[in-house]
Design a protein around this motif. Structure first.
Motif, PDB file in Angstrom:
ATOM      1  N   ARG A  61       3.837  23.955  22.339  1.00 16.03           N
ATOM      2  CA  ARG A  61       3.506  22.709  21.640  1.00 16.03           C
ATOM      3  C   ARG A  61       2.055  22.708  21.171  1.00 16.03           C
ATOM      4  O   ARG A  61       1.755  22.335  20.047  1.00 16.03           O
ATOM      5  N   LYS A 110       9.078  28.010  22.050  1.00 19.69           N
ATOM      6  CA  LYS A 110       9.503  27.212  23.205  1.00 19.69           C
ATOM      7  C   LYS A 110       8.713  27.680  24.427  1.00 19.69           C
ATOM      8  O   LYS A 110       8.348  28.850  24.538  1.00 19.69           O
ATOM      9  N   SER A 113       1.585  25.323  18.296  1.00 15.61           N
ATOM     10  CA  SER A 113       2.119  24.800  17.049  1.00 15.61           C
ATOM     11  C   SER A 113       1.207  23.724  16.473  1.00 15.61           C
ATOM     12  O   SER A 113       0.951  23.691  15.264  1.00 15.61           O
ATOM     13  N   ARG A 114       0.708  22.853  17.330  1.00 13.72           N
ATOM     14  CA  ARG A 114      -0.187  21.788  16.870  1.00 13.72           C
ATOM     15  C   ARG A 114      -1.472  22.361  16.266  1.00 13.72           C
ATOM     16  O   ARG A 114      -1.948  21.905  15.224  1.00 13.72           O
ATOM     17  N   ASP A 160       7.334  24.692  13.805  1.00 10.83           N
ATOM     18  CA  ASP A 160       7.167  23.975  15.066  1.00 10.83           C
ATOM     19  C   ASP A 160       8.328  24.248  16.022  1.00 10.83           C
ATOM     20  O   ASP A 160       8.137  24.322  17.234  1.00 10.83           O
ATOM     21  N   ASN A 161       9.515  24.440  15.491  1.00  7.59           N
ATOM     22  CA  ASN A 161      10.702  24.667  16.322  1.00  7.59           C
ATOM     23  C   ASN A 161      10.897  26.124  16.738  1.00  7.59           C
ATOM     24  O   ASN A 161      11.810  26.429  17.501  1.00  7.59           O
ATOM     25  N   MET A 162      10.059  27.023  16.245  1.00  8.82           N
ATOM     26  CA  MET A 162      10.215  28.446  16.556  1.00  8.82           C
ATOM     27  C   MET A 162       9.780  28.802  17.973  1.00  8.82           C
ATOM     28  O   MET A 162      10.251  29.781  18.536  1.00  8.82           O
ATOM     29  N   ASP A 183       8.829  20.765   5.302  1.00  5.95           N
ATOM     30  CA  ASP A 183      10.030  21.330   5.931  1.00  5.95           C
ATOM     31  C   ASP A 183       9.713  22.635   6.664  1.00  5.95           C
ATOM     32  O   ASP A 183      10.203  22.872   7.767  1.00  5.95           O
ATOM     33  N   ASN A 184       8.866  23.468   6.051  1.00  5.52           N
ATOM     34  CA  ASN A 184       8.485  24.731   6.691  1.00  5.52           C
ATOM     35  C   ASN A 184       7.665  24.484   7.954  1.00  5.52           C
ATOM     36  O   ASN A 184       7.760  25.237   8.927  1.00  5.52           O
ATOM     37  N   THR A 185       6.867  23.431   7.943  1.00  8.63           N
ATOM     38  CA  THR A 185       6.068  23.092   9.111  1.00  8.63           C
ATOM     39  C   THR A 185       6.973  22.706  10.283  1.00  8.63           C
ATOM     40  O   THR A 185       6.744  23.122  11.423  1.00  8.63           O
ATOM     41  N   VAL A 186       8.010  21.956   9.998  1.00  3.92           N
ATOM     42  CA  VAL A 186       8.965  21.575  11.041  1.00  3.92           C
ATOM     43  C   VAL A 186       9.677  22.824  11.571  1.00  3.92           C
ATOM     44  O   VAL A 186       9.844  22.991  12.786  1.00  3.92           O
ATOM     45  N   LEU A 187      10.089  23.717  10.670  1.00  2.00           N
ATOM     46  CA  LEU A 187      10.739  24.962  11.101  1.00  2.00           C
ATOM     47  C   LEU A 187       9.810  25.783  11.991  1.00  2.00           C
ATOM     48  O   LEU A 187      10.221  26.316  13.016  1.00  2.00           O
TER      49      LEU A 187
END
Length: 122
Positions: free
Chosen positions: A63, A97, A66-67, A93-95, A87-91
């Motif tokens: 987290r 864990k 990504s931030r 961020d989800n990469m 949209d790419n930023t959200v993708l």
């Protein structure tokens, strides 16, 4: 007979991200042509690679990583460019864990595809 030899991209720059005087990660940018102007590098449509190595002994949470990436994007982009990448930023961020550990590498590569004009047959 003709052979094409493609050289590996060259080291274009290195930077260290620090927080409170402690190194968190080291980043390196590799490109086929050297420049200190990001716009020039991006306009050249060339293979490039960014490598990040986590150096903090405790690592960094996904987290937080990504931030930091998104904050860097926000600081270095115009508002319209930033919105276009939402949209790419959200993708992105989800990469990630969990936690990135010391000595983990994140590699982001750009390999442009050459488009050749099509031939019409008559």
């Amino acid at each position: 007979m003709c052979q094409f030899v493609r050289a590996e991209p060259m080291l274009n720059g290195v930077g260290v991200h620090q927080e409170l005087g402690r190194e968190v990660f080291i980043g390196a940018l590799f490109s086929e042509s050297l420049s200190n102007d990001p716009g020039t590098l991006l306009r050249n449509s060339q293979p490039m690679r960014m490598e990040l190595k986590i150096v903090a002994p405790e690592g960094i949470t996904a987290r937080r990583f990504s931030r930091l990436w998104i904050e860097g994007l926000a600081v270095n982009s115009k508002a319209d460019e930033l919105m276009a990448q939402a949209d790419n930023t959200v993708l992105f961020d989800n990469m990630f864990k969990g936690r990135l550990l010391k000595d983990d590498h994140v590699v982001i590569a750009n390999t442009p595809v050459k488009v050749y004009p099509s031939r019409s047959t008559r």
